[in-house]
Write an enzyme that holds these catalytic residues in place. Structure first.
Site, mmCIF file in Angstrom:
data_model
loop_
_atom_site.group_PDB
_atom_site.id
_atom_site.type_symbol
_atom_site.label_atom_id
_atom_site.label_comp_id
_atom_site.label_asym_id
_atom_site.label_seq_id
_atom_site.Cartn_x
_atom_site.Cartn_y
_atom_site.Cartn_z
ATOM 1 C CG ASN A 372 -2.131 -0.899 1.027
ATOM 2 O OD1 ASN A 372 -2.372 -1.421 -0.059
ATOM 3 N ND2 ASN A 372 -2.879 -1.105 2.087
ATOM 4 C CB CYS A 460 -7.402 -3.066 8.271
ATOM 5 S SG CYS A 460 -9.040 -2.321 8.149
ATOM 6 C CB SER A 461 -6.811 -0.813 3.979
ATOM 7 O OG SER A 461 -5.886 -1.862 3.711
ATOM 8 C CG ASP A 465 -14.277 -3.660 5.411
ATOM 9 O OD1 ASP A 465 -15.506 -3.604 5.548
ATOM 10 O OD2 ASP A 465 -13.686 -3.211 4.417
#
Length: 727
Positions: A372, A460-461, A465
């Site tokens: 990322n 997380c990102s 989620d």
């Protein structure tokens, strides 16, 4: 009744959300597929077709149509319709008397199942309350902003939520919930000292709470549109002034994906242990830094350290207030037993990691986090964030979750599955291993908070989620309130609904694959269902710690996709409260679940559960007992996996419970199973009580007989002695 599904007539009731290029699509196609044999028949059959009463406005008596799991619709030949459900790969086939009827039914189904993001008012959740809402619209509205505090929508022409309908109650009321947790209470430090060997007057040192509410900065969702309107942050940062240091918060949010800066979701009322959530930082390949973000995380660690020192002072009698030191730290052997050699070097705070002030837990595989960076994101460099350590937990992204879910569904629904290799095939889907990874990360989060008293930052990102799943499960381990029905609904509303889990995007509510404006089918993923599966694993292993049973979770999982209630619609708190008016226009799922007594665990003791506190079982025990949720995934399977008939009346209280399968040409076949064993176990316990009661009564009778014999023997001896004396 003729239905025109393509025209809304400018009716604002059905206009909910603005169109977006990021909206999701359905798991199955909604496109009409016409075979070559149908084309020559199309014009003639359609022109001679009569009006259809298949789908009257407001729903149908057939629950498999507009109120099914948002089915996709495909014409199967000139006289049939096949409904492909997004939930579990199920499908239902119908036949029609003419092609015209089938076509109109298909169009009506598309209208109610796939109204599109701008017309969600056609979904059953809104249709079921349409009459009430429309009647309330005749009541004059308050021109200053609606007849209820908290409804920040502007009332006027074209506003779909301008209604006086009574809203359903919120389960998560931020200030009330955080006050229940006790995170805003001052921390006592024990008595101040002693006076000539005698206790001083009851004067104690007090420390202000390490955390403070952020009431104003995001009140209008200006800092982060996917966060709740009220947040909690470190007191040294957000406690300065009425604006909650909004300038620093904006700069901190700008350094995080989707502006999701670190915010507290749960905190201990006794020490600095707490759970924080955020999204990934915008580090990039250049190694970008944000002084505000670094200062913010440093403040979290410092405030937690101060709270831990206050707790230690209280436990030790205060500053100069006691001579006997008392430590609540668990023995190392006990902690090693709990860990079971799983990431033990990180969990047990010794040596190099004993100076950690803030634990950063990145839910992604490290390779994904590094990848990322090429897109301008990444993960925290602990050289820049003082007093922190970071670990990666390898939980797959939404695409991996969707692939595993499709595999496990295909396996459970297939009629050609090898039963001899069943467990191996289940493991090969990758679904059980994902469940174990999530449970492991959640347990480790709870371990750091409960035993190491650390603040833990989970991300997380995008932070909506995996970052919703893990903190919520960790709170189930830590807080007994969330193991009640009321608490569990509060937990879901807090960590999924208010903190911006995108239900609309992940479930594709009301979105068709070929809808104009597009949509990314890859954004669909059963994240919330996966969370419910993780909860099932805990409840299944430790049922007595929960007020609700596995049937509660099963029914909850069945209401993720149907759109019967509005509770799980939209992507954020702002969309539900400000844009769509969900609570004013739909019914509440929690009220429905609470109305069913069969979903309550009769063995649950709320008082005992509250006293027990944290539920921290050994991690190997938790992970090794993960099993396939057969009630959920094999519900519509082609082969018998779970008992599908009720117990026979003659064997109602036998153990194990007895199920019968009647064959027309043979005697009933008795199947033994351990399902629903609570009733049988209770009956066995009652029988044991009666048995021991009978044994005790028999023993008591025997003792009485022996006493009588003993008394008679002594009396005889006395009489013989008297005779000897007389002689």
């Amino acid at each position: 009744m003729s239905i025109n599904p393509t025209s809304n007539g400018g009716y604002s009731y059905n206009t909910i959300l603005p169109s977006s290029s990021s909206v999701s699509s359905t798991a199955s196609s909604a496109m009409i597929t016409l075979g070559s044999q149908m084309k020559p028949l199309l014009s003639g059959m359609a022109s001679n077709a009569s009006n259809s009463n298949l789908l009257p406005n407001g729903g149908s008596s057939n629950t498999n149509l507009p109120t099914a799991s948002n089915p996709a619709v495909v014409l199967a030949g000139p006289m049939g319709i096949i409904l492909h459900g997004k939930d579990g790969g199920r499908w239902i086939q119908f036949s029609a008397s003419s092609f015209g009827d089938a076509q109109r039914a298909q169009e009506a189904l598309n209208t109610y199942a796939f109204p599109g993001r701008r017309n969600l008012g056609y979904l059953f959740a809104f249709e079921s309350r349409r009459a009430e809402v429309m009647a309330s619209n005749r009541v004059p509205q308050n021109p200053q902003g609606g007849g209820r505090s908290g409804n920040v929508a502007e009332v006027g022409a074209g506003n779909p939520i301008a209604t006086a309908a009574l809203p359903t109650s919120r389960r998560f009321v931020p200030l009330e919930e955080y006050e229940r947790q006790g995170i805003f209470k001052s921390r006592g430090g024990g008595p101040l000292g002693i006076n000539d060997g005698e206790a001083a007057p009851m004067t104690t040192m007090t420390y202000s709470s390490p955390w403070a509410p952020i009431l104003n900065a995001n009140a209008n969702y200006g800092v982060c549109s996917t966060y709740p309107s009220m947040l909690v942050g470190p007191r040294s940062i957000v406690g300065e002034g009425d604006d909650n240091n909004i300038g620093l918060l904006r700069r901190c949010a700008a350094f995080r994906s989707e502006n999701r800066f670190p915010a507290l979701t749960w905190g201990s009322p006794h020490d600095g242990g707490s759970i924080w959530r955020a999204s990934q930082p915008k580090v990039g390949l250049q190694g970008n830094r944000s002084m505000e973000d670094e200062r913010y995380l440093w403040a979290i660690g410092e405030e937690a350290k101060r709270a831990n020192l206050a707790a230690d002072a209280r436990d030790e009698g205060g500053v100069g207030g006691g001579s006997i030191r008392h430590s609540k730290k668990a023995p190392l052997d006990f902690l090693r037993m709990l860990c079971g050699r799983n990431n033990e070097s990180d969990l047990i705070m010794e040596g190099n990691n004993s100076s950690c002030m803030l634990k950063i837990m990145d839910m992604r595989p490290k390779s994904a986090a590094m990848g990322n960076r090429t897109q301008g994101y990444g993960y925290e460099n602990t050289n820049n964030y003082r007093g922190t350590t970071i670990n990666f937990y390898g939980i797959g992204n939404i695409h991996a979750v969707r692939d595993a879910y499709q595999k496990v569904n295909a396996l459970c629904l297939s009629s050609n599955t090898s039963d001899l290799q069943w467990m191996q095939l289940v493991e090969n889907t990758g679904w059980p291993s994902m469940i174990r990874l999530i449970l492991s990360a959640s347990w480790q989060t709870a371990f750091h908070v409960h035993y190491n008293r650390l603040p833990v930052l989970v991300h997380c990102s995008h932070g909506w989620d995996r970052t919703s799943q893990v903190p919520a499960l960790a709170q189930l381990f830590l807080d007994p309130h969330y193991r009640t029905r009321e608490g569990f609904s509060t937990l879901v509303e807090k960590d999924f609904l208010s903190f911006g889990h995108p239900f609309h995007t992940r479930c594709g509510h009301g979105e068709g694959k070929n809808e104009q404006g597009g949509g990314d089918e890859g954004q669909l993923s059963p994240i919330f269902l996966q969370f419910i599966d993780c909860v099932f694993q805990i409840v299944n292993q430790f049922p007595d710690y929960f007020e609700f049973n596995t049937k509660y979770l099963l029914l909850l999982s069945e209401h993720i996709y149907p759109c019967r209630f509005g509770t799980l619609l939209c992507d954020s708190e702002r969309e539900r409260e400000v844009v769509a008016g969900i609570r004013q226009r739909t019914y509440c799922m929690w009220e429905y679940l609470d109305s069913i007594p069969e979903l309550i665990n009769p063995m649950f003791d709320k008082t005992a559960s509250s006293k027990a506190g944290a539920l921290m079982m050994p991690l190997p025990m938790l992970l090794r007992n993960v099993t396939l949720w057969t009630d959920r995934y094999c519900m519509y399977g082609a082969k018998a996996t779970t008992p599908c008939v009720p117990p026979s009346s003659n064997h109602r209280y036998s153990y194990p419970p007895v199920y019968t399968v009647q064959c027309p040409t043979e005697q009933p076949v008795v199947l033994h199973t351990v399902r629903n064993g609570v009733e049988g176990a209770l009956q066995r316990a009652l029988e044991d009580v009666e048995m021991w009661k009978g044994t005790a009564l028999a023993a008591l009778t025997e003792v009485k007989e022996l006493k009588k014999k003993g008394q008679a023997s002594e009396q005889n001896k006395e009489e013989e002695g008297d005779d000897d004396d007389a002689s």
